[in-house]
Design a protein around this motif. Structure first.
Motif, PDB file in Angstrom:
ATOM      1  N   ALA A 154       0.954  -1.233  -0.033  1.00  0.00           N
ATOM      2  CA  ALA A 154      -0.095   0.051  -0.123  1.00  0.00           C
ATOM      3  C   ALA A 154       1.022   1.322   0.015  1.00  0.00           C
ATOM      4  O   ALA A 154       0.387   2.396  -0.136  1.00  0.00           O
ATOM      5  CB  ALA A 154      -0.830  -0.009   1.360  1.00  0.00           C
ATOM      6  N   SER A 155       2.168   1.051   0.052  1.00  0.00           N
ATOM      7  CA  SER A 155       2.920   2.458   0.094  1.00  0.00           C
ATOM      8  C   SER A 155       3.544   2.605  -1.276  1.00  0.00           C
ATOM      9  O   SER A 155       3.788   1.960  -2.116  1.00  0.00           O
ATOM     10  CB  SER A 155       4.127   1.985   1.215  1.00  0.00           C
ATOM     11  OG  SER A 155       4.075   1.881   2.416  1.00  0.00           O
ATOM     12  N   VAL A 156       3.668   3.976  -1.282  1.00  0.00           N
ATOM     13  CA  VAL A 156       3.905   4.503  -2.544  1.00  0.00           C
ATOM     14  C   VAL A 156       5.554   4.529  -2.624  1.00  0.00           C
ATOM     15  O   VAL A 156       6.153   4.031  -3.794  1.00  0.00           O
ATOM     16  CB  VAL A 156       3.702   6.040  -2.738  1.00  0.00           C
ATOM     17  CG1 VAL A 156       4.444   6.655  -3.927  1.00  0.00           C
ATOM     18  CG2 VAL A 156       2.268   6.155  -2.765  1.00  0.00           C
ATOM     19  N   HIS A 157       6.111   4.776  -1.871  1.00  0.00           N
ATOM     20  CA  HIS A 157       7.697   4.603  -1.824  1.00  0.00           C
ATOM     21  C   HIS A 157       8.107   3.127  -0.918  1.00  0.00           C
ATOM     22  O   HIS A 157       7.879   3.153   0.247  1.00  0.00           O
ATOM     23  CB  HIS A 157       8.407   5.730  -0.922  1.00  0.00           C
ATOM     24  CG  HIS A 157       7.830   6.892  -1.552  1.00  0.00           C
ATOM     25  ND1 HIS A 157       8.520   7.453  -2.746  1.00  0.00           N
ATOM     26  CD2 HIS A 157       7.105   7.932  -1.194  1.00  0.00           C
ATOM     27  CE1 HIS A 157       8.068   8.724  -3.015  1.00  0.00           C
ATOM     28  NE2 HIS A 157       7.083   8.928  -2.194  1.00  0.00           N
ATOM     29  N   THR A 158       9.023   2.339  -1.740  1.00  0.00           N
ATOM     30  CA  THR A 158       9.098   1.139  -0.844  1.00  0.00           C
ATOM     31  C   THR A 158      10.623   0.642  -1.085  1.00  0.00           C
ATOM     32  O   THR A 158      11.432   1.225  -2.199  1.00  0.00           O
ATOM     33  CB  THR A 158       8.444  -0.081  -1.675  1.00  0.00           C
ATOM     34  OG1 THR A 158       8.470  -0.295  -2.985  1.00  0.00           O
ATOM     35  CG2 THR A 158       7.026   0.214  -1.033  1.00  0.00           C
ATOM     36  N   SER A 159      11.408  -0.213  -0.396  1.00  0.00           N
ATOM     37  CA  SER A 159      12.922  -0.368  -0.365  1.00  0.00           C
ATOM     38  C   SER A 159      12.985  -1.098  -1.514  1.00  0.00           C
ATOM     39  O   SER A 159      13.919  -1.119  -2.375  1.00  0.00           O
ATOM     40  CB  SER A 159      13.251  -0.910   0.809  1.00  0.00           C
ATOM     41  OG  SER A 159      12.448  -2.235   0.822  1.00  0.00           O
TER      42      SER A 159
END
Length: 304
Positions: A154-159
């Motif tokens: 659900a996150s826009v920015h991911t590792s």
């Protein structure tokens, strides 16, 4: 466990991926200072700033950073165009230069109270990672990102997006999404150890003639850690810090004959008796017609 690892290999760095200074009353009663004292004594080398590390406000985080004997990193945390936290550090182990930079999730803007980060901007982690790799390229033999970013769908920015889109990062030590992760993406080893010290991650980097020739990771479970010999110095420090708080924490404020369910998988998906109790307490205290409490604000169960 850290003592054993250091005895096995003195060329060991100890990192934390954030959400460290806030949680149990042991931390919150002294606004994170107890945790800094333990981390100082353990000899941590660096930490990424997590969203909950801003829970006492950004200025308090900067105060904790002043007392920490290790850098709290957040290269993408800016205020008025200036870095709020240190962006990177370089460690030299047996002649090998290890460049470490920090990233904080942009979700911090709404995953702590907005007043805690008023005036602060969280830049795009991918753009910041590219900038940090460029800054460290000629100063380090290995580049490590310590990030509180996560891999939540659900996150826009991911590792995993950072690893895929930014060349030159050898390892990402990640947090935030409470997952157990060890995978290689675009040549970058991405690791995360889950939550609440259920695991400690150990990343091993192998060198020949100063060149990185191999990297691997393993997870040490809570059960395995329990077999390690306790460090008497750290145990005494924890006991001393705990003793100073007992005057407050030993006060009985209520009793329950039933177990109150505050488990994450319950309160973030539906109704629970603890959630109902909290909402009912709000009604009783305020005389309001309706009370709402967010499931994520309930962090633990209460036994009968």
């Amino acid at each position: 466990l850290v003592n054993e690892l250091r005895r096995t290999n003195p060329n060991t760095l100890l990192f934390d991926a954030g959400d460290t200074f806030h949680g149990q009353t042991f931390a919150t009663l002294v606004r994170g200072q107890s945790i800094v004292e333990i981390m100082n004594r353990m000899g941590f080398n660096a930490q990424a700033a997590g969203n909950h590390d801003f829970n006492y406000g950004a200025d308090r985080l900067l105060e904790l950073a002043e007392t920490a004997k290790f850098p709290i990193l957040g290269g993408n945390v800016d205020r008025d165009g200036e870095d709020v936290l240190k962006d990177h550090a370089v460690f030299v182990l047996d002649g090998v230069r290890i460049g470490v930079f920090g990233l904080s999730t942009p979700e911090t803007a709404y995953k702590t109270h907005p007043n805690n980060v008023k005036g602060i901007e969280f830049a795009d982690p991918i753009l910041e990672a590219k900038k940090q790799v460029e800054a460290l390229r000629d100063r380090a033999d290995v580049i490590v990102a310590v990030g509180h970013i996560g891999m939540d769908k659900a996150s826009v920015h991911t590792s995993d997006k950072i690893a895929a889109e930014v060349d030159g990062i050898d390892v990402i030590v990640d947090g935030h999404s409470h997952q157990v992760v060890s995978q290689t993406i675009n040549g970058t080893l991405v690791v995360q150890t889950g939550e609440y010290l259920k695991h400690v991650g150990v990343v091993t980097l192998e060198f020949e003639n100063g060149e990185l020739v191999g990297k691997s990771s393993r997870m040490v479970s809570k059960e395995e850690m329990a077999a390690a010999e306790p460090d008497p110095d750290i145990a005494a420090l924890i006991e001393s810090l705990s003793a100073s708080q007992r005057e407050i924490l030993d006060v009985v404020v209520g009793r329950t004959e039933a177990a109150l369910d505050g488990e994450r998988e319950t309160v973030r998906t539906g109704e629970s008796n603890l959630g109902n109790l909290i909402a009912d307490a709000m009604l009783a205290a305020t005389g309001a017609d309706i009370a709402l409490t967010n499931g994520g604000g309930i962090r633990a169960s209460i036994a009968a």
